[in-house]
Design a protein around this motif. Structure first.
Motif, PDB file in Angstrom:
ATOM      1  N   ALA A   1       4.296  -3.889 -11.528  1.00  0.00           N
ATOM      2  CA  ALA A   1       5.718  -3.571 -11.705  1.00  0.00           C
ATOM      3  C   ALA A   1       6.434  -3.549 -10.359  1.00  0.00           C
ATOM      4  O   ALA A   1       7.560  -4.046 -10.234  1.00  0.00           O
ATOM      5  N   ILE A   2       5.781  -2.999  -9.343  1.00  0.00           N
ATOM      6  CA  ILE A   2       6.373  -2.985  -7.999  1.00  0.00           C
ATOM      7  C   ILE A   2       6.569  -4.416  -7.511  1.00  0.00           C
ATOM      8  O   ILE A   2       7.636  -4.765  -6.981  1.00  0.00           O
ATOM      9  N   GLN A   3       5.556  -5.248  -7.697  1.00  0.00           N
ATOM     10  CA  GLN A   3       5.659  -6.649  -7.264  1.00  0.00           C
ATOM     11  C   GLN A   3       6.786  -7.349  -7.987  1.00  0.00           C
ATOM     12  O   GLN A   3       7.541  -8.130  -7.397  1.00  0.00           O
ATOM     13  N   HIS A   4       6.936  -7.070  -9.278  1.00  0.00           N
ATOM     14  CA  HIS A   4       8.034  -7.657 -10.059  1.00  0.00           C
ATOM     15  C   HIS A   4       9.382  -7.241  -9.473  1.00  0.00           C
ATOM     16  O   HIS A   4      10.296  -8.072  -9.364  1.00  0.00           O
ATOM     17  N   MET A   5       9.509  -5.982  -9.088  1.00  0.00           N
ATOM     18  CA  MET A   5      10.777  -5.513  -8.496  1.00  0.00           C
ATOM     19  C   MET A   5      10.981  -6.117  -7.108  1.00  0.00           C
ATOM     20  O   MET A   5      12.108  -6.484  -6.754  1.00  0.00           O
ATOM     21  N   LEU A   6       9.912  -6.248  -6.327  1.00  0.00           N
ATOM     22  CA  LEU A   6      10.022  -6.892  -5.016  1.00  0.00           C
ATOM     23  C   LEU A   6      10.454  -8.347  -5.157  1.00  0.00           C
ATOM     24  O   LEU A   6      11.306  -8.836  -4.387  1.00  0.00           O
TER      25      LEU A   6
ATOM     26  N   GLU B   1       0.831  -1.205   0.000  1.00  0.00           N
ATOM     27  CA  GLU B   1       0.000   0.000   0.000  1.00  0.00           C
ATOM     28  C   GLU B   1       0.869   1.260   0.000  1.00  0.00           C
ATOM     29  O   GLU B   1       0.634   2.195  -0.766  1.00  0.00           O
ATOM     30  N   THR B   2       1.900   1.268   0.829  1.00  0.00           N
ATOM     31  CA  THR B   2       2.809   2.428   0.898  1.00  0.00           C
ATOM     32  C   THR B   2       3.623   2.554  -0.381  1.00  0.00           C
ATOM     33  O   THR B   2       3.781   3.660  -0.925  1.00  0.00           O
ATOM     34  N   LEU B   3       4.154   1.436  -0.865  1.00  0.00           N
ATOM     35  CA  LEU B   3       4.952   1.478  -2.095  1.00  0.00           C
ATOM     36  C   LEU B   3       4.121   1.963  -3.279  1.00  0.00           C
ATOM     37  O   LEU B   3       4.596   2.758  -4.089  1.00  0.00           O
ATOM     38  N   LEU B   4       2.884   1.494  -3.364  1.00  0.00           N
ATOM     39  CA  LEU B   4       2.010   1.909  -4.459  1.00  0.00           C
ATOM     40  C   LEU B   4       1.690   3.396  -4.354  1.00  0.00           C
ATOM     41  O   LEU B   4       1.740   4.120  -5.353  1.00  0.00           O
TER      42      LEU B   4
END
Length: 138
Positions: A129-134, A99-102
């Motif tokens: 994209a965030i999940q892919h980087m995580l 939630e914070t990253l998004l």
């Protein structure tokens, strides 16, 4: 003399007709030269023949696709302290929660502008994209 006048009138009328046809031909050529090269269709615009609806129904881009086309320019090299792909930078960020990253990605943070370089990405695509980087964190 009467035949002469009639011949002149016919000749003049013929010249007018030829000029008229030539003008119409020139106008058609001009119209062809200045017509738009393409058009833009927005999602939901039914006048586009369904092209926008077809692309909208594709389910969006994958997180990997968004990362490769939009995010890798900065996150691949660590430009301006961007967390680098495939490093522990992302493990640290994962602790903040999605939630914070998004919210940071959508609103911008530090040197990253709102939505990064992906003004045309949906929130779901950015989250992917965030999940892919995580997922790349080592």
């Amino acid at each position: 003399m009467n035949k002469f006048v009639s011949a002149l009138c016919a000749l003049g009328l013929g010249a007018v007709l030829v000029a008229s046809v030539q003008a119409a031909t020139n106008n058609e050529k001009i119209i062809e030269r200045i017509k738009p090269a393409g058009s833009v269709c927005m999602v939901g615009d039914d006048s586009c023949g369904g092209a926008a609806a077809a692309s909208a129904g594709s389910g969006g881009r994958s997180g990997e696709d968004v990362y490769n086309t939009k995010c890798s320019a900065c996150h691949g090299t660590g430009v301006l302290d961007a967390p680098k792909f495939g490093t522990s930078d992302w493990a640290d960020r994962g602790a903040k929660g999605m939630e914070t990253l998004l919210a940071n990605a959508i609103n911008g943070i530090n040197a990253m502008p709102p939505r990064g370089t992906c003004a045309d990405c949906s929130d779901d695509e950015i989250e992917g994209a965030i999940q892919h980087m995580l997922d790349s964190a080592k």
